[in-house]
Every structure is written in structure tokens, then in C-alpha cells.
Design a protein around this motif. Sequence first.
Motif, short mmCIF file in Angstrom:
data_model
loop_
_atom_site.label_atom_id
_atom_site.label_comp_id
_atom_site.label_asym_id
_atom_site.label_seq_id
_atom_site.Cartn_x
_atom_site.Cartn_y
_atom_site.Cartn_z
N GLY A 16 -55.61 17.97 -103.12
CA GLY A 16 -54.42 17.57 -103.45
C GLY A 16 -53.49 18.53 -104.18
N PRO A 186 -52.43 6.98 -93.10
CA PRO A 186 -53.70 7.63 -92.91
C PRO A 186 -54.44 6.54 -91.85
CG PRO A 186 -53.87 6.74 -95.18
CD PRO A 186 -52.32 6.64 -94.59
N ARG A 245 -46.82 9.81 -101.19
CA ARG A 245 -48.21 9.48 -100.59
C ARG A 245 -48.40 9.63 -99.38
NH1 ARG A 245 -49.80 4.14 -104.20
NH2 ARG A 245 -49.04 4.91 -106.21
N LEU A 248 -49.08 13.44 -98.44
CA LEU A 248 -50.05 13.83 -98.69
C LEU A 248 -51.23 13.50 -97.94
CD1 LEU A 248 -50.06 13.14 -102.58
CD2 LEU A 248 -50.40 15.44 -101.53
N ALA A 249 -51.02 12.51 -96.85
CA ALA A 249 -51.90 12.22 -95.89
C ALA A 249 -51.87 12.97 -94.56
CB ALA A 249 -51.65 10.55 -95.62
N ARG A 283 -53.82 18.49 -95.77
CA ARG A 283 -53.78 17.00 -96.32
C ARG A 283 -55.12 16.25 -97.10
NH1 ARG A 283 -53.41 14.36 -90.30
NH2 ARG A 283 -52.03 16.19 -89.91
N LEU A 284 -55.02 15.09 -97.66
CA LEU A 284 -56.13 14.51 -97.91
C LEU A 284 -56.81 13.88 -96.87
CD1 LEU A 284 -54.82 12.74 -101.22
CD2 LEU A 284 -56.48 14.50 -101.14
N HIS A 289 -57.75 9.60 -99.58
CA HIS A 289 -56.55 9.03 -99.71
C HIS A 289 -56.66 7.72 -100.12
CE1 HIS A 289 -52.28 7.71 -98.80
NE2 HIS A 289 -51.95 9.03 -99.01
N TYR A 293 -54.86 6.49 -103.53
CA TYR A 293 -53.62 5.81 -103.37
C TYR A 293 -53.59 4.35 -102.82
CZ TYR A 293 -51.96 10.44 -104.46
OH TYR A 293 -51.63 11.66 -105.09
#
Length: 387
Positions: A16, A186, A245, A248-249, A283-284, A289, A293
Motif C-alpha cells: 500500500g 475488489p 480505497r 488501492l484495489a 494494488r492490494l 484490502h 478497508y
Amino acid sequence: MTDTEDRTATKGGAAGRAAADAAPELDPQAARAALRRCRRIIVKIGSKSLSGDAWDRLAAEVAALRGRSGRSLVIVSSGAIALGVAKLGLKSRPKDMAWLQAAAAAGQSVLMQRYEEAFGKVGLLVAQVLLTHADLADRTRTNNARNALAALLEAGAIPIINENDAVAVEEIKFGDNDQLAAMVTPLCEADLLILLSDVEGLLDGDGRRVPFVRSVAREARHLAGASTSGVGTGGMASKVEAARRATLAGSHVVIGAAREAGIITRIVSGEDVGTLFAAVPQRLSARKHWIAYTLRPRGAILVDRGAAEAIGSKNRSILAVGVLGVRGTFLPGDAVAVVDPDGTEIARGLARMSASDAARTARKKREEAGDDDVVVHRDDLVVLPSE
């Protein structure tokens, strides 16, 4: 952890932070061009945007995209409470929880009827999917939801996702569908999330559209405000956080105006409309994720500077010797926040021991703490992006 949970897994617990550090190098034109290659798209539409012929226009765009390119689409829809307010003859959105739940129950059938009628006209099937935060916080139920969504998409249906507000007490008060859309991203392995709103995108201090955001912390967060519509529960601040968020996915995110003709088609075509938040380069994984989150921390673990450095740069587990103390009450398997000596949350993870055991073994080496001195294992630890 199953294969389906981590088909997008990244290497290293600092993914991340690395992704956030790389984000400022993204090129706006390349990011817009990438939208044309997106194959799985989530469209979130808010309560205020669902009026008049909105359902018909949305159905026509979805049908056109499906027909030309074979893309799969998922819709996260607000509107049940607003429609229920009208159906029950209420003058405004109620504040009492029982009446909110009653409005949601009354409006949900109307909402789905509108979708079924509009999408049926263009030959598309829709399927209702009601979720609560409790569903997504449980890993087994999350995987069940993932499999059900995959089956619906394979069958050619358009999932219409909404929070199950009639039973989800806390979600009505604190949640909104912008955050739900980010959590579903995700889950569906989406590569584009479109957040439709009543404005053309994120606006700067002079009211001009911001076309591209590299860093939410530096460029977007101070420009976002709360909802003022009186209809929905979200607002630009919620959309910006949802965008952060979802990127990040591994998904691109565009905030755009629902009222603009052909807005979804124009976004997918790479036009300079709305505000684009580009997916981070690294990406996570879906599971990480989820830890960072979706789960809500039950407590916090305070670590010393040495442990904070080992977590952030070396992908190390949290050991008892590096723990200064704990906050809250948590059990093994619960989500916890990880806080450095300055009070900054640097990571989230799943605790390997209870709060009482973590407090008892804090600052102790393995020979003092016992054979198992791991408070949070690195496989269950997610370093949060640096702000």
C-alpha cells in the motif's frame, strides 16, 4: 485464504505504501486511455440522481456498452429510502431509526421494479443483491457474495447492489453506498468504478472541475465537503474516500455527473469528463484490502519506533517486544489498528492474541513472553498508504 480471494495478490506488506508513493508519477492522458480497456465496471448512482427517466437512460447506456464490447457491469444503487419516503407519504427523510428501516423496506421493492422495467425494455435481466457490513466483514459470507456475483455476471445478469437498510441498523446511521461500492470493487475484481453524482466531479475552490487527482491527501481531501442534498447520506468527501480505497484495489475511479447525457459511455471512451482517480500501479490483494478497508478495528496496538520501521519498510510481523501497549478490547482474529509513538495509524491487521495477552506480554522478549510472541503476523498485516 483461497485462490479466489487473492488472484490479485501483491508481494510484501508494504504494498500500500509503495503504491501510494508511485501514484504521483501517473500520467493523466495514459490513465484516460486505460479506461477504454476496462472490462468490468461498477456504476454507483445516488438517490438524488434517480428521478424522472434516470432508470431508462442508465439502462440504455448499459445495454449499449454490453452490446458493443461485451463488458460486464454491476450497479450499486441508492434510492430505496428516498422512494420509501414517498411511498409512505412522509414529508422528509426521517431521522428515527425505525422509520428509516420502514422507508427502506417500503422503497426497496419500488426501486427494483423501476430497474426491472427499464432494463427489461432493452432486453437485460437484473438481479437484486442486498448486503450489510456484517456480510462483508465475515470472510465466508464475503466469498459467498463473490461467488454469487460471479455467477450472475456469467449468466448475463446485471447485479443491482444495495445496502440492506431494512435490517442494517449501524449502516443506515454511519454507512453509505459510496463506501459499499469501494468494498464491492475488489469483490467483483472491477477495473473501473464510476461514482455518479449531481455535480460534474470534484470542484476546486473556484468551482472548476478537477480533471485528474494524483494524491487524495494533497489534492482532493481539502476540496471535498459533506452531503447537502437532504436525500442521500453521502457527499463529495465520501466519494473521494471511496475513490482512494478503490484505487488501492487496482481500479480506476471517475466521479461524474449523472445528468450528463451518455456520461458512462463518455467515461469508458476515455473522454476528459468528471474527475479521474487512477488505479495505483501496485494494488492490494482482495484479502488485504478487506483487512484494511472493510473490517472495523476493535482496538489498537501501540508500537515503538523500531517496530514501526520494521513494519513499514521490512514487512515484519509485530512482536511482543515492540509493543508499547494496547487500546480497547479485542480477541484473536479481530481487526486492530497499529499506531506509532506519534499517534499515527500506520497499519491494520488481524490480532493473533487478545488485548489482555498483548498487554501482558508487551515489551517482553520471546524467552519472557513465551514461544508465540507474535501479536500480528505479517501475512495478516496491511501497511496503510503514507499520507
